[in-house]
Design an enzyme around this catalytic site. Sequence first.
Site, PDB file in Angstrom:
ATOM      1  N   HIS A 100      27.923  33.019  37.098  1.00  0.00           N
ATOM      2  CA  HIS A 100      28.971  32.003  37.143  1.00  0.00           C
ATOM      3  C   HIS A 100      28.299  30.644  36.909  1.00  0.00           C
ATOM      4  O   HIS A 100      27.135  30.446  37.253  1.00  0.00           O
ATOM      5  CB  HIS A 100      29.651  31.937  38.518  1.00  0.00           C
ATOM      6  CG  HIS A 100      30.348  33.173  38.945  1.00  0.00           C
ATOM      7  ND1 HIS A 100      29.702  34.210  39.579  1.00  0.00           N
ATOM      8  CD2 HIS A 100      31.655  33.535  38.875  1.00  0.00           C
ATOM      9  CE1 HIS A 100      30.573  35.159  39.867  1.00  0.00           C
ATOM     10  NE2 HIS A 100      31.763  34.780  39.456  1.00  0.00           N
ATOM     11  N   ASP A 103      26.731  29.244  39.942  1.00  0.00           N
ATOM     12  CA  ASP A 103      25.572  29.992  40.436  1.00  0.00           C
ATOM     13  C   ASP A 103      24.289  29.326  39.968  1.00  0.00           C
ATOM     14  O   ASP A 103      23.297  29.290  40.698  1.00  0.00           O
ATOM     15  CB  ASP A 103      25.552  31.427  39.889  1.00  0.00           C
ATOM     16  CG  ASP A 103      26.696  32.283  40.355  1.00  0.00           C
ATOM     17  OD1 ASP A 103      27.276  31.980  41.410  1.00  0.00           O
ATOM     18  OD2 ASP A 103      27.001  33.276  39.663  1.00  0.00           O
ATOM     19  N   GLU A 231      38.784  40.690  34.532  1.00  0.00           N
ATOM     20  CA  GLU A 231      38.321  41.649  35.536  1.00  0.00           C
ATOM     21  C   GLU A 231      39.442  41.930  36.534  1.00  0.00           C
ATOM     22  O   GLU A 231      39.767  41.071  37.351  1.00  0.00           O
ATOM     23  CB  GLU A 231      37.091  41.102  36.260  1.00  0.00           C
ATOM     24  CG  GLU A 231      36.495  42.080  37.247  1.00  0.00           C
ATOM     25  CD  GLU A 231      35.161  41.614  37.791  1.00  0.00           C
ATOM     26  OE1 GLU A 231      34.925  41.804  38.993  1.00  0.00           O
ATOM     27  OE2 GLU A 231      34.360  41.056  37.012  1.00  0.00           O
ATOM     28  N   GLU A 267      35.479  46.893  37.577  1.00  0.00           N
ATOM     29  CA  GLU A 267      34.582  47.035  38.719  1.00  0.00           C
ATOM     30  C   GLU A 267      34.989  48.240  39.557  1.00  0.00           C
ATOM     31  O   GLU A 267      36.161  48.412  39.897  1.00  0.00           O
ATOM     32  CB  GLU A 267      34.585  45.780  39.586  1.00  0.00           C
ATOM     33  CG  GLU A 267      33.667  45.915  40.796  1.00  0.00           C
ATOM     34  CD  GLU A 267      33.563  44.656  41.636  1.00  0.00           C
ATOM     35  OE1 GLU A 267      33.568  44.788  42.872  1.00  0.00           O
ATOM     36  OE2 GLU A 267      33.481  43.556  41.057  1.00  0.00           O
ATOM     37  N   HIS A 270      36.783  47.431  42.849  1.00  0.00           N
ATOM     38  CA  HIS A 270      38.144  46.940  42.646  1.00  0.00           C
ATOM     39  C   HIS A 270      39.100  48.097  42.375  1.00  0.00           C
ATOM     40  O   HIS A 270      40.267  48.049  42.779  1.00  0.00           O
ATOM     41  CB  HIS A 270      38.182  45.944  41.490  1.00  0.00           C
ATOM     42  CG  HIS A 270      37.434  44.679  41.766  1.00  0.00           C
ATOM     43  ND1 HIS A 270      37.337  43.656  40.843  1.00  0.00           N
ATOM     44  CD2 HIS A 270      36.747  44.258  42.854  1.00  0.00           C
ATOM     45  CE1 HIS A 270      36.615  42.667  41.355  1.00  0.00           C
ATOM     46  NE2 HIS A 270      36.237  43.017  42.573  1.00  0.00           N
ATOM     47  N   ASP A 295      31.403  46.573  35.895  1.00  0.00           N
ATOM     48  CA  ASP A 295      30.635  46.097  37.044  1.00  0.00           C
ATOM     49  C   ASP A 295      30.319  47.298  37.915  1.00  0.00           C
ATOM     50  O   ASP A 295      31.222  47.913  38.499  1.00  0.00           O
ATOM     51  CB  ASP A 295      31.427  45.058  37.844  1.00  0.00           C
ATOM     52  CG  ASP A 295      31.234  43.645  37.318  1.00  0.00           C
ATOM     53  OD1 ASP A 295      30.594  43.487  36.270  1.00  0.00           O
ATOM     54  OD2 ASP A 295      31.731  42.705  37.957  1.00  0.00           O
ATOM     55  N   ASP A 306      36.179  44.312  49.776  1.00  0.00           N
ATOM     56  CA  ASP A 306      35.204  44.463  48.700  1.00  0.00           C
ATOM     57  C   ASP A 306      33.799  44.436  49.290  1.00  0.00           C
ATOM     58  O   ASP A 306      33.251  43.366  49.548  1.00  0.00           O
ATOM     59  CB  ASP A 306      35.408  43.301  47.720  1.00  0.00           C
ATOM     60  CG  ASP A 306      34.954  43.616  46.314  1.00  0.00           C
ATOM     61  OD1 ASP A 306      34.488  44.735  46.083  1.00  0.00           O
ATOM     62  OD2 ASP A 306      35.087  42.739  45.449  1.00  0.00           O
ATOM     63  N   ASP A 308      30.987  45.689  47.863  1.00  0.00           N
ATOM     64  CA  ASP A 308      29.989  45.449  46.804  1.00  0.00           C
ATOM     65  C   ASP A 308      28.640  46.085  47.115  1.00  0.00           C
ATOM     66  O   ASP A 308      27.591  45.442  47.021  1.00  0.00           O
ATOM     67  CB  ASP A 308      29.814  43.944  46.566  1.00  0.00           C
ATOM     68  CG  ASP A 308      30.980  43.337  45.806  1.00  0.00           C
ATOM     69  OD1 ASP A 308      31.634  44.077  45.059  1.00  0.00           O
ATOM     70  OD2 ASP A 308      31.244  42.130  45.968  1.00  0.00           O
ATOM     71  N   ASP A 338      27.202  44.267  40.044  1.00  0.00           N
ATOM     72  CA  ASP A 338      27.914  43.347  40.938  1.00  0.00           C
ATOM     73  C   ASP A 338      27.787  43.929  42.340  1.00  0.00           C
ATOM     74  O   ASP A 338      28.748  44.411  42.931  1.00  0.00           O
ATOM     75  CB  ASP A 338      29.376  43.227  40.509  1.00  0.00           C
ATOM     76  CG  ASP A 338      30.110  42.118  41.241  1.00  0.00           C
ATOM     77  OD1 ASP A 338      29.538  41.556  42.203  1.00  0.00           O
ATOM     78  OD2 ASP A 338      31.252  41.816  40.873  1.00  0.00           O
TER      79      ASP A 338
END
Length: 440
Positions: A100, A103, A231, A267, A270, A295, A306, A308, A338
Site C-alpha cells: 500500500h 506502507d 479484492e 483472498e 475473505h 492472496d 480475518d 490472516d 497476505d
Amino acid sequence: MSYFEHIPAIRYEGPQSDNPLAYHHYDPDKRVLGKTLAEHLRIAVCYWHTFVWPGHDIFGQGAFQRPWQQPGDALERARQKADAAFEFFTKLGTPFYTFHDTDVAPEGDSLRDYAANFARMVDYLGERQHASGVRLLWGTANLFSHPRFAAGAATNPNPDVFAWAATQVCHALDATHRLGGENYVLWGGREGYETLLNTDLKRERDQFARFLSMVVEHKHRIGFKGALLIEPKPQEPTKHQYDYDVATVHGFLVQYGLQNEIRVNIEANHATLAGHSFHHEIANAFALGVFGSVDANRGDPQNGWDTDQFPNSVEELTLAFYEILRHGGFTTGGMNFDAKVRRQSIDPEDLFYGHVGAIDVLALALERAAVLVENDRLDALRRQRYAQWDDAFGRKILSGGYTLESLAADALARGVNPRHASGAQERLENIVNQAIYGLR
C-alpha cells in the site's frame, strides 16, 4: 546495515532435511507441466503484515520491536523499512512484493506531504528493485486506515474525501506503473455500511462505480498495461461491503459496464468470511471470466474475523491450484502472502518460518494439482456428466432452436421420462485424495 544478519539465504534442501530455514518441497527450478515452480507460483511477500504491523490487536499494544518501527525521522525509518524488506525478499528468494502507498511512505500532515514523501520513496524502491531483481506484483492505496475514511472513500458522503482518495489512487497507480507493477489492486475496506438507517445504497454504488471508471480512464491514459483488480470481502471493517464476493463484484462490474476492465484478486480468508470455500471463489472467477490474482492465507473457521494466517493445508490449496492450472495458470497475477505471524511470534526468524512453511505448502499443492490435470480423471468424469448437452438435441436447445413452447411440445410428443444419474461425489473425492497423498 543487515536486519537479518544471522539468517542465511533460504535454499532448497529436499524433504529429508530437518533445517527449519530451508525449503523442503519448493525447488524453484523444478519443472511441472512445462514451467518451473517459480514461474507457476509467482510468489510475492506483502509489505503491510510483514514490515508495517507492530504486533498489536484490539486488546493490546504492539508486541514487536522492529528497528525500523522505532521513533525517529519518518522518511529515514521508511528507508530502513525498505532496506529490511528487500533483504528479506532476497534471502527468501521470492521474486515479487506488494504494498500500500502508506506502507512504504509516511503520510505526513497534508496531501502535499503525502505526495512528496511517496515520490521520494518510490525513487528509493526503484533503486532497491534494480539492485535486487525483485519486482512489484501489485501496488494499491490505503483508503481505510485514516479516520477520514471512517464512512468510506469512494462511497463517502463528503466529496472532499472522494477527492482525497482519488489523489492517493492517482499517485499509487502512477507509482505502480513506474515501478513495473503487473497489477493494481482496489480493496474497498470501508466501501460499505454500518447501518442502513443513514445509507443511500444507490448513491453509494453510483459513487463507487464513478470512482472505478476514473481509475480505468487513468490507467489507459498513462499507458499502464497491467490488470486492475478488485479484492472481494464481505465485511470487516464495515458490517457489509459492496465487494462481498466474486459473484457480487462481477454483477457490479456488469451493471456499470466495467466487466472488461477489472478482474478480481481473491483472498482465501475473505472466501471463508463470505461463507464460501477458496475453491469456490477461484472456480467462480474463472467461470465469470474475472480471475486475476490470489492472496494466499487462511482463516480460522472458529473465528468470525480475518485472522490472516499462513496457508498450511495442502488439501485446500490443491483444489485451488487445480482450477488455476486447468485454466492456463497465472498471467499477470501470482500468489501474494497476505499473511502475518502471530502476535507472540516476536523473533526475526518467525517471519522466515511462516513464509518458508507456506511456500513449501504451495509447492506441494501445485504438484498434487498437476497430477489431477495430467491424469484428466476429474475432467473426464465431468465431461461425461454433461455429454448429452453436446449431442444434437442439447446443442439445439442452447443455440436457440427451441422456444419454451416448442420445447414443451417436443418433450410431450417424445414422452420424455429422464432417469437420474449418479453424481459420483465419493469417487471424485477418492481421486483427489489419491493425487494428494501420492497413491497415483
